[in-house]
Design an enzyme around this catalytic site. Sequence first.
Site, PDB file in Angstrom:
ATOM      1  N   HIS A  11     -32.149 -55.271 -49.317  1.00 54.39           N
ATOM      2  CA  HIS A  11     -31.941 -55.481 -51.216  1.00 54.39           C
ATOM      3  C   HIS A  11     -30.112 -55.734 -50.611  1.00 54.39           C
ATOM      4  CE1 HIS A  11     -30.728 -51.396 -49.758  1.00 54.39           C
ATOM      5  NE2 HIS A  11     -30.026 -51.842 -51.391  1.00 54.39           N
TER       6      HIS A  11
HETATM    7  C1  UD1 Z   1     -27.287 -50.350 -55.322  1.00 51.27           C
HETATM    8  C2  UD1 Z   1     -25.752 -49.839 -54.558  1.00 51.27           C
HETATM    9  C3  UD1 Z   1     -26.264 -49.554 -53.383  1.00 51.27           C
HETATM   10  C4  UD1 Z   1     -27.599 -49.117 -53.100  1.00 51.27           C
HETATM   11  C5  UD1 Z   1     -29.034 -49.692 -53.977  1.00 51.27           C
HETATM   12  C6  UD1 Z   1     -30.278 -48.881 -53.670  1.00 51.27           C
HETATM   13  C7  UD1 Z   1     -23.772 -50.688 -55.286  1.00 51.27           C
HETATM   14  C8  UD1 Z   1     -22.793 -51.642 -54.845  1.00 51.27           C
HETATM   15  N1  UD1 Z   1     -24.626 -50.308 -53.998  1.00 51.27           N
HETATM   16  O1  UD1 Z   1     -27.712 -51.410 -55.349  1.00 51.27           O
HETATM   17  O2  UD1 Z   1     -25.414 -49.620 -52.624  1.00 51.27           O
HETATM   18  O3  UD1 Z   1     -28.561 -49.493 -51.758  1.00 51.27           O
HETATM   19  O4  UD1 Z   1     -28.421 -49.602 -55.202  1.00 51.27           O
HETATM   20  O5  UD1 Z   1     -30.683 -49.035 -53.634  1.00 51.27           O
HETATM   21  O6  UD1 Z   1     -23.925 -49.634 -55.780  1.00 51.27           O
HETATM   22  N2  UD1 Z   1     -31.654 -53.848 -60.827  1.00 51.27           N
HETATM   23  C9  UD1 Z   1     -33.088 -53.928 -61.799  1.00 51.27           C
HETATM   24  N3  UD1 Z   1     -33.959 -53.118 -62.179  1.00 51.27           N
HETATM   25  C10 UD1 Z   1     -32.835 -51.745 -61.859  1.00 51.27           C
HETATM   26  C11 UD1 Z   1     -31.632 -52.460 -60.961  1.00 51.27           C
HETATM   27  C12 UD1 Z   1     -31.303 -53.027 -61.041  1.00 51.27           C
HETATM   28  O7  UD1 Z   1     -33.708 -55.496 -62.315  1.00 51.27           O
HETATM   29  O8  UD1 Z   1     -33.045 -50.446 -62.259  1.00 51.27           O
HETATM   30  C13 UD1 Z   1     -31.730 -55.787 -60.793  1.00 51.27           C
HETATM   31  C14 UD1 Z   1     -30.612 -56.418 -61.348  1.00 51.27           C
HETATM   32  O9  UD1 Z   1     -30.989 -57.184 -61.568  1.00 51.27           O
HETATM   33  C15 UD1 Z   1     -28.860 -55.883 -60.612  1.00 51.27           C
HETATM   34  C16 UD1 Z   1     -29.646 -55.538 -58.961  1.00 51.27           C
HETATM   35  O10 UD1 Z   1     -30.947 -55.475 -59.560  1.00 51.27           O
HETATM   36  O11 UD1 Z   1     -27.996 -56.967 -61.031  1.00 51.27           O
HETATM   37  C17 UD1 Z   1     -28.883 -55.394 -58.765  1.00 51.27           C
HETATM   38  O12 UD1 Z   1     -28.218 -53.619 -58.941  1.00 51.27           O
HETATM   39  P1  UD1 Z   1     -27.399 -52.846 -58.347  1.00 51.27           P
HETATM   40  O13 UD1 Z   1     -27.454 -51.851 -59.144  1.00 51.27           O
HETATM   41  O14 UD1 Z   1     -25.849 -53.614 -58.946  1.00 51.27           O
HETATM   42  O15 UD1 Z   1     -27.675 -52.982 -57.088  1.00 51.27           O
HETATM   43  P2  UD1 Z   1     -27.992 -52.691 -55.816  1.00 51.27           P
HETATM   44  O16 UD1 Z   1     -28.307 -53.967 -55.084  1.00 51.27           O
HETATM   45  O17 UD1 Z   1     -29.050 -52.528 -56.143  1.00 51.27           O
HETATM   46  N1  UDP Z   2     -37.231 -46.051 -51.130  1.00 49.10           N
HETATM   47  C1  UDP Z   2     -38.120 -45.631 -52.454  1.00 49.10           C
HETATM   48  N2  UDP Z   2     -39.075 -46.370 -52.575  1.00 49.10           N
HETATM   49  C2  UDP Z   2     -39.119 -47.756 -52.018  1.00 49.10           C
HETATM   50  C3  UDP Z   2     -37.985 -48.020 -51.285  1.00 49.10           C
HETATM   51  C4  UDP Z   2     -37.579 -46.805 -50.522  1.00 49.10           C
HETATM   52  O1  UDP Z   2     -38.106 -43.954 -52.683  1.00 49.10           O
HETATM   53  O2  UDP Z   2     -40.083 -47.925 -52.585  1.00 49.10           O
HETATM   54  C5  UDP Z   2     -35.847 -44.765 -51.246  1.00 49.10           C
HETATM   55  C6  UDP Z   2     -35.929 -44.997 -49.352  1.00 49.10           C
HETATM   56  O3  UDP Z   2     -36.644 -44.233 -48.766  1.00 49.10           O
HETATM   57  C7  UDP Z   2     -34.826 -44.450 -49.033  1.00 49.10           C
HETATM   58  C8  UDP Z   2     -33.831 -44.533 -51.094  1.00 49.10           C
HETATM   59  O4  UDP Z   2     -34.853 -45.354 -51.353  1.00 49.10           O
HETATM   60  O5  UDP Z   2     -34.113 -43.206 -49.027  1.00 49.10           O
HETATM   61  C9  UDP Z   2     -32.791 -45.188 -50.868  1.00 49.10           C
HETATM   62  O6  UDP Z   2     -32.661 -46.560 -50.542  1.00 49.10           O
HETATM   63  P1  UDP Z   2     -32.149 -48.155 -50.847  1.00 49.10           P
HETATM   64  O7  UDP Z   2     -32.698 -48.511 -49.788  1.00 49.10           O
HETATM   65  O8  UDP Z   2     -32.557 -48.129 -52.113  1.00 49.10           O
HETATM   66  O9  UDP Z   2     -30.937 -47.624 -50.979  1.00 49.10           O
HETATM   67  P2  UDP Z   2     -29.808 -46.979 -49.565  1.00 49.10           P
HETATM   68  O10 UDP Z   2     -30.060 -45.909 -48.979  1.00 49.10           O
HETATM   69  O11 UDP Z   2     -29.838 -48.067 -48.407  1.00 49.10           O
HETATM   70  O12 UDP Z   2     -28.501 -47.117 -50.112  1.00 49.10           O
END
Ligand code: UD1
Ligand code: UDP
Length: 362
Positions: free
Chosen positions: A205
Amino acid sequence: MKLHKVLSVVGARPNFIKLKPIHDAIKKDLNHEIIHTGQHYDYRMSEIFFKEFKLPDPDYNLEIGSLSPGVQVGEMIKKIEKILTQNNYDLVLVYGDTNSTFAGAFAAAKANIRVAHIESGLRSFDRRMPEELNRILTDDISQYLFTSTETSFRNLKRENVFGKIYKSGDLSVEIIDEAKKLALNSKITKDMNLTPKNYVICTMHRAENTESDASFISLIKAFTNLSEFQIVFPIHPRTEKILKIKGIYQKLKSCENVLLISPMGYIDFIHLVNNASKVITDSGGLQKESYLLSVPCITIRRNTEWTETITEGWNVLTDTNTEKIVTAVKKWVPENRTPNPIFGDGYTSNTIKKILLNEILC
Ligand code: UD1
Ligand code: UDP
């Protein structure tokens, strides 16, 4: 006796996971309130973790949702500031490196409220990563810095940060121990018809990968070359959305050996990881969890902040290079493990609680 009032600011999946042991450790001794920024909002990215972990509903949900990074952080700061001015918090706790982490720290610092950063000092030394900026900025404005590893402690010492640095260890050791126990009842491998140690888990992601067509194409090519391996891929909503916009989603879905599934709750997910033969990921948390579960991890990034997992020989960096991924899945066998508590003794939440009570809030 009046308890000190402490606020945790969380908003994204990894924040909720780190909140769990801290909330359990401090809930009796401190008046602990929680702000959920609403950065993550899908049931499987947010509420499921509060339910599984038996966390209380957040005291505030800011419902920020998905916005461009600057607007998202700005809206969070605006709303957090309002809550800070209406309350008398003694301390704000922030976790990890998400936009919610930085927004919580910045709002508190501007309101002259002390900030403690849990999981501080990590550096990938790649400033293109949004998380790297969040880490550096949050560390810079926090009074108390709880470090997960020896390397993160040294990073902060070298940067000569203003806050006080503590070696607390990482919360993941106790989280994984608890999740492993709960996962004993998980039926997910059976339900999905998976044979233990006969499948690979993949997550992806990170912005650097999802913003690049080439990364997706390379990964799909690797999956095609790994046709004899079953790949289980719980897809992050960001990745699914971008793949659909780019018109690549169907290409991935049509890989016969790839099982594309929705994001999972933590307990089933850890059960799946524990029973996987290998992990392919760009996640930070998952690199640690794979290490703790002794599952070899192939990290599809150019760098990592969890450098100890590499030097210990249980994590390899392949970027999204097809050949490197395929070779690592097919041929790489880590050396036998020497027990090395790189993430601490498993009592990190208790260590942090004691420091809060005996040094910071006394
Ligand atoms: C965020 C964090 C990242 C973390 C990740 C964990 C930042 C800069 N990044 O990235 O460090 O590893 O979370 O998973 O804070 N979206 C949905 N539903 C949701 C959430 C997100 O559809 O519940 C989609 C939306 O299209 C959104 C995109 O995911 O624009 C990105 O979400 P965002 O929270 O901005 O960043 P992540 O990639 O989730
Ligand atoms: N994780 C989860 N379900 C999933 C994928 C990931 O519970 O389907 C957990 C994973 O074990 C990790 C946490 O989500 O501890 C956060 O991971 P993510 O990759 O979203 O964020 P990051 O650690 O890279 O910031």
